[in-house]
Write a protein that holds these residues in place. Structure first.
Motif, short mmCIF file in Angstrom:
data_model
loop_
_atom_site.label_atom_id
_atom_site.label_comp_id
_atom_site.label_asym_id
_atom_site.label_seq_id
_atom_site.Cartn_x
_atom_site.Cartn_y
_atom_site.Cartn_z
N GLU A 113 -5.19 0.57 6.93
CA GLU A 113 -5.64 1.16 5.66
C GLU A 113 -5.95 2.62 5.89
O GLU A 113 -6.56 2.98 6.91
CB GLU A 113 -6.87 0.42 5.13
CG GLU A 113 -7.37 0.96 3.80
CD GLU A 113 -8.64 0.27 3.32
OE1 GLU A 113 -8.97 0.41 2.13
OE2 GLU A 113 -9.29 -0.40 4.14
N LYS A 135 -4.73 3.17 0.61
CA LYS A 135 -3.47 2.44 0.67
C LYS A 135 -3.56 1.46 1.83
O LYS A 135 -3.90 1.84 2.95
CB LYS A 135 -2.31 3.42 0.87
CG LYS A 135 -0.92 2.82 0.74
CD LYS A 135 0.14 3.89 0.89
CE LYS A 135 1.55 3.37 0.73
NZ LYS A 135 1.84 2.92 -0.63
N GLN A 180 -1.57 -1.57 4.00
CA GLN A 180 -0.25 -2.14 4.31
C GLN A 180 -0.40 -3.27 5.32
O GLN A 180 -1.02 -3.10 6.37
CB GLN A 180 0.67 -1.05 4.87
CG GLN A 180 0.99 0.04 3.86
CD GLN A 180 1.75 1.19 4.48
OE1 GLN A 180 1.49 1.59 5.60
NE2 GLN A 180 2.71 1.73 3.72
N ASP A 235 1.79 -4.07 0.22
CA ASP A 235 1.63 -2.62 0.14
C ASP A 235 0.87 -2.34 -1.14
O ASP A 235 1.45 -2.23 -2.23
CB ASP A 235 2.99 -1.93 0.14
CG ASP A 235 2.88 -0.42 0.31
OD1 ASP A 235 1.75 0.10 0.22
OD2 ASP A 235 3.91 0.24 0.52
N LYS A 288 -2.53 -0.42 -3.38
CA LYS A 288 -3.30 0.81 -3.53
C LYS A 288 -4.56 0.53 -4.34
O LYS A 288 -4.52 -0.24 -5.31
CB LYS A 288 -2.46 1.88 -4.23
CG LYS A 288 -1.23 2.31 -3.46
CD LYS A 288 -0.44 3.37 -4.19
CE LYS A 288 0.31 2.78 -5.38
NZ LYS A 288 1.41 1.88 -4.95
N GLY A 322 0.37 -2.20 -6.75
CA GLY A 322 1.28 -2.30 -5.63
C GLY A 322 1.91 -3.68 -5.51
O GLY A 322 2.02 -4.43 -6.49
#
Length: 487
Positions: free
Chosen positions: A214, A236, A238, A263, A265, A289
């Protein structure tokens, strides 16, 4: 009690080894006792319906209508000043949720992410702490320079009203947002800028295939002269495809599967403005996302959750304050093209009974009673605070309705069991109206004694069974006694 003795021994050793350096100890210890009458919120005293569609909570052994439990809260926060530019900070606790139940030696939150989408998304979005006997929820170095302050290690952060990113600084906060990584804090005039990077642990391999990370930043403009502050928090996150830490079973297949590649946000807006003795605050978190394999193992799903939260207060005098809160927290309709439910941080609560407890945990020992979140709700709260030298009274009324309910002959979503189901009947949207009274007495500056009462005029939302015969909603109330010590 073995956990407490073990923790005390660790703390003693730490104090002995650090005698050469200045150490400052802070902490909180609290004990409370709660009684929730008619915790199932229905008249029926037998188990009527089961399955993913019903709002009927599991009946506990003995078929009692009331829940009674006592819990403790423990936080020890040592701070060692190494030199003028370096400080070591930590937070030690025990069990899950910074404490546990009196008479219970369990250390887990009993309940897995595969059983609760709320838990799965809470862990995914905030990376909560674990549940070991000795829980070190923070350990970090703070480095001070002329240009910035750097925090390296396991630390916490707070943003806005704490609706999503919440550092658990209030006495009775059970959870804490954890960031494993680096946060840099820059101050330029009235602007506070804090970029960060963190890693989220997993039980998988040490390759990139299972990596979760992150990164992001917050920007806050704070002008005390004009009594205004506003800013944005952006992060963000992932999750790589082969990470299997977060499991989901939203289709109620009986088999939990990894969430897979994600993914997402978080964009979180914050505003605070004062007009003399009147102040308003607002926070708007938006999650977007790709959330991963929620509905099948071949495609990912869109993430589209959001909330609008506003708080206002007016200080009539030094002893009297009036306040009003409004919130809209999105729910999920049951469509499989996206996932739209927002779950706020469990530390952010607006009532003594509504949203406060996970009532499924009363009859299901695999769950934790404090894993409870405001979700799928539109609420309005109006109240007042009366203060004297040693005591504080709070009076409030809360009205709430559900944003998403089951609709006959369509796929719908149960926000308590976190399951999709096909509805046979339609569901009422009334969550109910609650009246709250809180009392806090300051024995001294460090010791507080208090009591809380909440009476819920239960809405027919909780009577839904997904059958042609609904239950009968029943009013419920909670009585809570608590004491806390800060040092």
């Amino acid at each position: 009690m073995k956990k407490l003795f073990f923790l005390a021994a660790i703390c003693s050793l730490a104090s002995f080894d650090a005698l050469a350096l200045p150490m400052d100890w802070h902490g909180v210890f609290g004990v409370d006792s709660a009684t929730i009458d008619s915790y199932r919120r229905i008249e029926e005293t037998q188990q009527q319906t089961t399955g993913p569609g019903t709002q009927e909570y599991q009946l506990a052994n003995g078929q009692h209508a009331a829940a009674r439990f006592q819990t403790y809260l423990l936080r020890l926060s040592p701070e060692i000043i190494v030199n003028d530019s370096s400080t070591f900070k930590a937070e030690l606790t025990t069990g899950y949720g910074r404490g546990g139940r009196l008479g219970d030696s369990s250390t887990t939150n009993a309940g897995t992410s595969s059983e609760s989408m709320a838990n799965a998304l809470y862990y995914y979005n905030t990376n909560a702490g674990g549940s070991s006997v000795l829980q070190v929820s923070q350990f970090n170095m703070t480095l001070y320079s002329d240009t910035a302050t750097y925090i390296i290690g396991r630390h916490t952060y707070h943003w806005g009203l704490g609706a999503v990113i919440n550092d658990g600084h209030q006495i009775w906060d059970r959870q804490i947002y954890i960031r494993d990584g680096l946060t840099a804090k820059f101050k330029i005039g009235n602007f506070d800028i804090a970029p960060f990077f963190s890693k989220i642990g997993s039980n998988e391999s040490l390759t990139r295939a299972t990596r979760v990370r992150e990164y992001g930043a917050s920007l806050l403009y704070d002008n005390p002269d004009n009594d205004i502050a506003f800013g944005i928090y952006y992060s963000k996150k992932q999750n790589n495809a082969f990470n299997g830490t977060v499991l989901v079973d939203i289709q109620n297949t009986g088999t939990a599967t990894p969430l897979g590649k994600t993914d997402t946000k978080l964009t979180d807006f914050y505003l605070k403005k004062s007009f003399g003795k009147t102040s308003i605050q607002g926070e708007v978190p938006i999650l977007s996302g790709e959330i991963g394999h929620l509905y099948n193992s071949t495609s990912t799903s869109k993430y589209g959750a959001k909330a609008f939260i506003f708080e206002a207060k007016h200080e009539l005098s030094d002893s009297t304050t009036f306040f009003a809160n409004f919130g809209h927290v999105s729910g999920h309709s049951g469509v499989e093209s996206s996932y739209d439910a927002m779950y706020l941080n469990p530390n952010y609560q607006i009532a003594n009974l509504l949203f406060r407890y996970n009532l499924m945990a009363v009859g299901d020992t695999t769950r934790n009673v404090f894993d409870s979140y405001i979700t799928n709700a539109k609420y309005f709260k109006l109240g007042s605070t009366l203060r004297s030298d040693r005591s504080t009274w709070n009076f409030a009324a809360i009205y709430a309705v559900a944003n998403e309910t089951a609709v006959a002959d369509t796929k719908s979503y149960n926000h308590d069991t976190n399951r999709i189901f096909t509805a046979t009947t339609s569901q009422d949207n009334s969550l109910g109206t609650e009246l709250d009274v809180d009392f806090d007495y300051r024995w001294n500056n460090e010791t507080h004694l208090g009591a809380s009462v909440g009476y819920l005029f239960t809405g027919d939302y909780y009577a839904y069974t997904n059958t042609t015969t609904e239950n009968t909603a029943k009013n419920s109330f909670v009585i809570l006694f608590k004491s806390s010590l800060e040092f």
